[in-house]
Design a protein around this motif. Structure first.
Motif, PDB file in Angstrom:
ATOM      1  N   ALA A   1       0.831  -1.213   0.000  1.00  0.00           N
ATOM      2  CA  ALA A   1       0.000   0.000   0.000  1.00  0.00           C
ATOM      3  C   ALA A   1       0.860   1.255   0.000  1.00  0.00           C
ATOM      4  O   ALA A   1       0.589   2.209  -0.746  1.00  0.00           O
ATOM      5  CB  ALA A   1      -0.940  -0.007   1.210  1.00  0.00           C
ATOM      6  N   GLU A   2       1.906   1.278   0.823  1.00  0.00           N
ATOM      7  CA  GLU A   2       2.791   2.446   0.879  1.00  0.00           C
ATOM      8  C   GLU A   2       3.562   2.603  -0.428  1.00  0.00           C
ATOM      9  O   GLU A   2       3.741   3.724  -0.927  1.00  0.00           O
ATOM     10  CB  GLU A   2       3.762   2.348   2.060  1.00  0.00           C
ATOM     11  N   ALA A   3       4.024   1.492  -0.997  1.00  0.00           N
ATOM     12  CA  ALA A   3       4.760   1.561  -2.261  1.00  0.00           C
ATOM     13  C   ALA A   3       3.859   2.072  -3.373  1.00  0.00           C
ATOM     14  O   ALA A   3       4.282   2.908  -4.178  1.00  0.00           O
ATOM     15  CB  ALA A   3       5.340   0.188  -2.607  1.00  0.00           C
ATOM     16  N   GLU A   4       2.633   1.596  -3.432  1.00  0.00           N
ATOM     17  CA  GLU A   4       1.708   2.049  -4.473  1.00  0.00           C
ATOM     18  C   GLU A   4       1.421   3.550  -4.323  1.00  0.00           C
ATOM     19  O   GLU A   4       1.431   4.287  -5.313  1.00  0.00           O
ATOM     20  CB  GLU A   4       0.416   1.249  -4.439  1.00  0.00           C
ATOM     21  N   ALA A   5       1.182   4.003  -3.100  1.00  0.00           N
ATOM     22  CA  ALA A   5       0.907   5.427  -2.872  1.00  0.00           C
ATOM     23  C   ALA A   5       2.118   6.282  -3.247  1.00  0.00           C
ATOM     24  O   ALA A   5       1.977   7.359  -3.841  1.00  0.00           O
ATOM     25  CB  ALA A   5       0.513   5.662  -1.415  1.00  0.00           C
ATOM     26  N   THR A   6       3.309   5.808  -2.930  1.00  0.00           N
ATOM     27  CA  THR A   6       4.525   6.559  -3.242  1.00  0.00           C
ATOM     28  C   THR A   6       4.802   6.538  -4.742  1.00  0.00           C
ATOM     29  O   THR A   6       5.205   7.561  -5.323  1.00  0.00           O
ATOM     30  CB  THR A   6       5.712   6.011  -2.435  1.00  0.00           C
ATOM     31  N   ALA A   7       4.563   5.401  -5.382  1.00  0.00           N
ATOM     32  CA  ALA A   7       4.717   5.321  -6.838  1.00  0.00           C
ATOM     33  C   ALA A   7       3.782   6.314  -7.519  1.00  0.00           C
ATOM     34  O   ALA A   7       4.186   7.030  -8.441  1.00  0.00           O
ATOM     35  CB  ALA A   7       4.446   3.896  -7.315  1.00  0.00           C
ATOM     36  N   ALA A   8       2.545   6.373  -7.052  1.00  0.00           N
ATOM     37  CA  ALA A   8       1.576   7.315  -7.629  1.00  0.00           C
ATOM     38  C   ALA A   8       2.024   8.758  -7.422  1.00  0.00           C
ATOM     39  O   ALA A   8       1.853   9.602  -8.312  1.00  0.00           O
ATOM     40  CB  ALA A   8       0.188   7.081  -7.026  1.00  0.00           C
ATOM     41  N   ALA A   9       2.618   9.049  -6.273  1.00  0.00           N
ATOM     42  CA  ALA A   9       3.101  10.410  -6.007  1.00  0.00           C
ATOM     43  C   ALA A   9       4.224  10.786  -6.973  1.00  0.00           C
ATOM     44  O   ALA A   9       4.239  11.906  -7.511  1.00  0.00           O
ATOM     45  CB  ALA A   9       3.570  10.534  -4.561  1.00  0.00           C
ATOM     46  N   PHE A  10       5.150   9.858  -7.224  1.00  0.00           N
ATOM     47  CA  PHE A  10       6.214  10.148  -8.190  1.00  0.00           C
ATOM     48  C   PHE A  10       5.660  10.226  -9.608  1.00  0.00           C
ATOM     49  O   PHE A  10       6.097  11.057 -10.401  1.00  0.00           O
ATOM     50  CB  PHE A  10       7.343   9.121  -8.100  1.00  0.00           C
ATOM     51  N   ASP A  11       4.685   9.384  -9.935  1.00  0.00           N
ATOM     52  CA  ASP A  11       4.063   9.437 -11.261  1.00  0.00           C
ATOM     53  C   ASP A  11       3.403  10.791 -11.528  1.00  0.00           C
ATOM     54  O   ASP A  11       3.316  11.228 -12.668  1.00  0.00           O
ATOM     55  CB  ASP A  11       2.985   8.353 -11.406  1.00  0.00           C
ATOM     56  N   ALA A  12       2.926  11.435 -10.473  1.00  0.00           N
ATOM     57  CA  ALA A  12       2.181  12.690 -10.608  1.00  0.00           C
ATOM     58  C   ALA A  12       3.070  13.933 -10.718  1.00  0.00           C
ATOM     59  O   ALA A  12       2.566  15.028 -10.957  1.00  0.00           O
ATOM     60  CB  ALA A  12       1.219  12.849  -9.430  1.00  0.00           C
ATOM     61  N   VAL A  13       4.379  13.765 -10.548  1.00  0.00           N
ATOM     62  CA  VAL A  13       5.280  14.916 -10.657  1.00  0.00           C
ATOM     63  C   VAL A  13       5.260  15.422 -12.102  1.00  0.00           C
ATOM     64  O   VAL A  13       5.452  14.666 -13.045  1.00  0.00           O
ATOM     65  CB  VAL A  13       6.718  14.536 -10.238  1.00  0.00           C
ATOM     66  N   ARG A  14       5.011  16.709 -12.229  1.00  0.00           N
ATOM     67  CA  ARG A  14       4.975  17.332 -13.557  1.00  0.00           C
ATOM     68  C   ARG A  14       6.395  17.608 -14.059  1.00  0.00           C
ATOM     69  O   ARG A  14       7.323  17.735 -13.269  1.00  0.00           O
ATOM     70  CB  ARG A  14       4.202  18.656 -13.502  1.00  0.00           C
ATOM     71  N   ALA A  15       6.522  17.747 -15.347  1.00  0.00           N
ATOM     72  CA  ALA A  15       7.829  17.991 -15.967  1.00  0.00           C
ATOM     73  C   ALA A  15       8.523  19.214 -15.370  1.00  0.00           C
ATOM     74  O   ALA A  15       9.739  19.213 -15.197  1.00  0.00           O
ATOM     75  CB  ALA A  15       7.676  18.145 -17.481  1.00  0.00           C
ATOM     76  N   ASP A  16       7.765  20.245 -15.027  1.00  0.00           N
ATOM     77  CA  ASP A  16       8.368  21.475 -14.506  1.00  0.00           C
ATOM     78  C   ASP A  16       8.701  21.393 -13.013  1.00  0.00           C
ATOM     79  O   ASP A  16       9.199  22.363 -12.443  1.00  0.00           O
ATOM     80  CB  ASP A  16       7.448  22.667 -14.776  1.00  0.00           C
ATOM     81  N   GLN A  17       8.475  20.250 -12.377  1.00  0.00           N
ATOM     82  CA  GLN A  17       8.729  20.121 -10.940  1.00  0.00           C
ATOM     83  C   GLN A  17       9.977  19.302 -10.605  1.00  0.00           C
ATOM     84  O   GLN A  17      10.410  19.291  -9.455  1.00  0.00           O
ATOM     85  CB  GLN A  17       7.519  19.472 -10.250  1.00  0.00           C
ATOM     86  N   TRP A  18      10.568  18.627 -11.572  1.00  0.00           N
ATOM     87  CA  TRP A  18      11.673  17.709 -11.287  1.00  0.00           C
ATOM     88  C   TRP A  18      12.934  18.406 -10.769  1.00  0.00           C
ATOM     89  O   TRP A  18      13.774  17.772 -10.126  1.00  0.00           O
ATOM     90  CB  TRP A  18      12.001  16.861 -12.519  1.00  0.00           C
ATOM     91  N   GLU A  19      13.083  19.693 -10.991  1.00  0.00           N
ATOM     92  CA  GLU A  19      14.274  20.409 -10.509  1.00  0.00           C
ATOM     93  C   GLU A  19      14.029  21.166  -9.202  1.00  0.00           C
ATOM     94  O   GLU A  19      14.931  21.860  -8.713  1.00  0.00           O
ATOM     95  CB  GLU A  19      14.793  21.357 -11.590  1.00  0.00           C
ATOM     96  N   ARG A  20      12.848  21.011  -8.612  1.00  0.00           N
ATOM     97  CA  ARG A  20      12.578  21.673  -7.321  1.00  0.00           C
ATOM     98  C   ARG A  20      13.517  21.110  -6.251  1.00  0.00           C
ATOM     99  O   ARG A  20      13.713  19.905  -6.168  1.00  0.00           O
ATOM    100  CB  ARG A  20      11.121  21.486  -6.912  1.00  0.00           C
TER     101      ARG A  20
END
Length: 174
Positions: free
Chosen positions: A123-142
């Motif tokens: 459950a934690e891995a799936e939630a974390t995977a979804a969070a990384f999947d949702a990162v937009r292209a303009d957010q990867w350098e934050r």
């Protein structure tokens, strides 16, 4: 219940894996293209390791058992998801210190039920995977940083996180 021998606390600064990879487990940062996909791919391996008869047994007294590693990975997913959300919400946040060794003792990883941990980790891995999947292209350098001053971008943070997870898969499958 009897407590197991203490584990020597981790003192290495593993940030080198972001650029150099890890000779011990074979992790290559250049091969990271989808944190979410690779994180999800570890779930069946964790379930298999936790279904073994020896899932609660330490290979040697001072090395974590598969269930202890899985508890750590479960909690790592949660902590890193919280940190990712902080990086996306705030400008250059500093992460609160997390003492993983103290958590293992306080949460009694050694005595946790493997089947329950398998479900919690999934459950934690799936939630974390979804969070990384949702990162937009303009957010990867934050940026964000650990309390010891190590600086990450969302991109390098993803690589660092993924190494931790895959390294522990290596720990329970070798």
């Amino acid at each position: 219940m009897q407590q197991p021998p203490a584990i020597t606390p981790e003192t290495a600064d593993w940030t080198f894996v972001i650029t150099e990879g890890c000779a011990e487990c074979g992790f290559s940062p250049q091969e990271v293209t989808s944190t979410g996909e690779r994180l999800r791919a570890t779930i069946p391996t964790w379930r298999a390791a936790l279904a073994r008869d020896d899932a609660s047994a330490r290979p040697v007294p001072t090395v974590w058992s598969p269930v202890e590693y899985a508890c750590h990975v479960r909690d790592t997913c949660r902590i890193f998801r919280e940190r990712l959300e902080l990086m996306l919400r705030e400008d250059d946040p500093v992460f609160a210190n997390w003492d993983q060794d103290a958590t293992a003792v306080e949460e009694d990883y050694f005595h946790q039920a493997p089947a329950e941990v398998a479900d919690q980790l999934a459950a934690e891995a799936e939630a974390t995977a979804a969070a990384f999947d949702a990162v937009r292209a303009d957010q990867w350098e934050r940026p964000g940083r650990r309390s010891n001053g190590s600086v990450f971008t969302v991109d390098t943070f993803a690589v660092y996180f993924l190494h931790d997870i895959e390294h522990h898969v290596h720990d329970v499958t070798r």
